[in-house]
Design a protein around this motif. Structure first.
Motif, PDB file in Angstrom:
ATOM      1  N   ASN A 247      11.038   8.902  -5.093  1.00 61.11           N
ATOM      2  CA  ASN A 247      10.823   7.644  -5.361  1.00 61.11           C
ATOM      3  C   ASN A 247       9.622   7.414  -4.095  1.00 61.11           C
ATOM      4  O   ASN A 247       9.281   8.172  -3.254  1.00 61.11           O
ATOM      5  N   PRO A 248       8.499   6.545  -4.431  1.00 62.97           N
ATOM      6  CA  PRO A 248       7.246   6.525  -3.309  1.00 62.97           C
ATOM      7  C   PRO A 248       7.666   5.648  -2.340  1.00 62.97           C
ATOM      8  O   PRO A 248       8.696   4.982  -2.286  1.00 62.97           O
ATOM      9  N   SER A 249       6.677   5.905  -1.556  1.00 70.70           N
ATOM     10  CA  SER A 249       7.021   5.261  -0.112  1.00 70.70           C
ATOM     11  C   SER A 249       5.679   4.320   0.061  1.00 70.70           C
ATOM     12  O   SER A 249       4.740   4.853  -0.341  1.00 70.70           O
ATOM     13  N   TYR A 250       5.918   3.413   0.938  1.00 78.85           N
ATOM     14  CA  TYR A 250       4.789   2.380   1.256  1.00 78.85           C
ATOM     15  C   TYR A 250       4.653   2.548   2.850  1.00 78.85           C
ATOM     16  O   TYR A 250       5.405   2.523   3.360  1.00 78.85           O
ATOM     17  N   SER A 251       3.058   1.983   3.113  1.00 80.67           N
ATOM     18  CA  SER A 251       2.746   1.931   4.415  1.00 80.67           C
ATOM     19  C   SER A 251       3.509   0.540   5.322  1.00 80.67           C
ATOM     20  O   SER A 251       3.506  -0.525   4.553  1.00 80.67           O
ATOM     21  N   ALA A 252       4.113   0.936   6.138  1.00 80.81           N
ATOM     22  CA  ALA A 252       4.619  -0.310   7.057  1.00 80.81           C
ATOM     23  C   ALA A 252       3.759  -1.308   7.427  1.00 80.81           C
ATOM     24  O   ALA A 252       4.080  -2.397   7.682  1.00 80.81           O
TER      25      ALA A 252
ATOM     26  N   THR B 204       0.751  -1.251   0.066  1.00 80.41           N
ATOM     27  CA  THR B 204       0.118   0.003   0.070  1.00 80.41           C
ATOM     28  C   THR B 204       0.518   1.271   0.070  1.00 80.41           C
ATOM     29  O   THR B 204       1.440   1.464   1.057  1.00 80.41           O
ATOM     30  N   PRO B 205       0.881   2.120  -1.083  1.00 78.95           N
ATOM     31  CA  PRO B 205       1.602   3.512  -1.105  1.00 78.95           C
ATOM     32  C   PRO B 205       0.866   4.381  -0.033  1.00 78.95           C
ATOM     33  O   PRO B 205      -0.078   4.267   0.349  1.00 78.95           O
ATOM     34  N   GLU B 206       1.829   5.038   0.663  1.00 83.16           N
ATOM     35  CA  GLU B 206       1.370   6.227   1.461  1.00 83.16           C
ATOM     36  C   GLU B 206       0.696   7.085   0.880  1.00 83.16           C
ATOM     37  O   GLU B 206       1.051   7.756  -0.340  1.00 83.16           O
ATOM     38  N   ASP B 207      -0.394   7.817   1.278  1.00 80.12           N
ATOM     39  CA  ASP B 207      -1.109   8.823   0.822  1.00 80.12           C
ATOM     40  C   ASP B 207      -0.730  10.201   1.298  1.00 80.12           C
ATOM     41  O   ASP B 207      -0.315  10.275   2.585  1.00 80.12           O
ATOM     42  N   GLY B 208      -1.247  11.320   0.709  1.00 81.47           N
ATOM     43  CA  GLY B 208      -1.326  12.661   1.350  1.00 81.47           C
ATOM     44  C   GLY B 208       0.148  13.296   1.748  1.00 81.47           C
ATOM     45  O   GLY B 208       1.110  12.748   0.762  1.00 81.47           O
ATOM     46  N   LEU B 209       0.113  13.844   2.700  1.00 85.68           N
ATOM     47  CA  LEU B 209       1.178  14.818   3.075  1.00 85.68           C
ATOM     48  C   LEU B 209       2.265  13.559   3.498  1.00 85.68           C
ATOM     49  O   LEU B 209       3.590  14.166   3.195  1.00 85.68           O
ATOM     50  N   ILE B 210       2.089  12.407   4.098  1.00 91.57           N
ATOM     51  CA  ILE B 210       3.336  11.627   4.390  1.00 91.57           C
ATOM     52  C   ILE B 210       4.062  11.174   3.317  1.00 91.57           C
ATOM     53  O   ILE B 210       5.212  11.269   3.165  1.00 91.57           O
ATOM     54  N   ASN B 211       3.177  10.700   1.885  1.00 91.37           N
ATOM     55  CA  ASN B 211       3.872  10.431   0.877  1.00 91.37           C
ATOM     56  C   ASN B 211       4.755  11.537   0.206  1.00 91.37           C
ATOM     57  O   ASN B 211       5.936  11.310  -0.074  1.00 91.37           O
ATOM     58  N   ALA B 212       4.089  12.608   0.090  1.00 87.59           N
ATOM     59  CA  ALA B 212       4.799  13.972  -0.340  1.00 87.59           C
ATOM     60  C   ALA B 212       6.026  14.192   0.339  1.00 87.59           C
ATOM     61  O   ALA B 212       7.115  14.317  -0.317  1.00 87.59           O
ATOM     62  N   ILE B 213       6.267  14.082   1.674  1.00 86.51           N
ATOM     63  CA  ILE B 213       7.270  14.401   2.128  1.00 86.51           C
ATOM     64  C   ILE B 213       8.444  13.415   2.260  1.00 86.51           C
ATOM     65  O   ILE B 213       9.498  13.514   1.896  1.00 86.51           O
ATOM     66  N   LEU B 214       7.949  12.042   2.340  1.00 84.97           N
ATOM     67  CA  LEU B 214       8.878  10.962   2.080  1.00 84.97           C
ATOM     68  C   LEU B 214       9.323  10.908   0.549  1.00 84.97           C
ATOM     69  O   LEU B 214      10.553  10.527   0.454  1.00 84.97           O
ATOM     70  N   LYS B 215       8.630  11.248  -0.524  1.00 90.95           N
ATOM     71  CA  LYS B 215       9.179  11.221  -1.702  1.00 90.95           C
ATOM     72  C   LYS B 215      10.376  12.077  -1.854  1.00 90.95           C
ATOM     73  O   LYS B 215      11.201  12.097  -2.407  1.00 90.95           O
TER      74      LYS B 215
END
Length: 130
Positions: free
Chosen positions: A40-45, A23-34
């Protein structure tokens, strides 16, 4: 972690854990981690799929540079907005579709043969003492 029967999974493979996060991270979390991962995309732990028993690895085996990440511990500021992944909490991996590979028992037949041989020797020695 989700325990998965046999099959395949699409997502971020973390080789050190033999886990695919789906599951890819959504919203603000994904934007910061990218930004932290260089785009690169980040995924939910919490979306990880481990190898089932009797399976040794995922295929295809990834090569090249890391292309995704999984953050295991987030850092929050006073407003409760995520401002990054804690140092050492980012696991780097590879995006792709992976299939579980069964363990090849033929590679370990010598071990079974040695165990049976040792058992046979012990039985023969015991019979000769009687």
């Amino acid at each position: 972690m989700i325990v998965f029967a046999q099959g395949s999974a699409t997502g971020c493979l973390i080789p050190s854990q033999n886990t695919v996060y789906q599951t890819p991270e959504d919203g603000l979390i994904n934007a910061i981690l990218k930004v932290l991962l260089g785009g690169n995309p980040s995924y939910s732990a919490s979306s990880g799929i481990n190898l089932s028993s009797n399976y040794c690895s995922w295929t295809p085996a990834p090569t090249g540079s890391f292309s995704c990440g999984v953050c295991t511990t987030y850092t929050f500021n006073i407003l409760g907005i995520v401002n990054g992944c804690q140092t050492g909490a980012m696991l780097e991996g590879y995006v792709g579709t992976y299939t579980m590979v069964e363990c090849n028992l033929d590679d370990h037949t010598w071990l079974f043969g040695a165990a049976i041989g040792l058992f046979g020797i012990l039985i023969i020695r015991k019979r000769n003492k009687l």
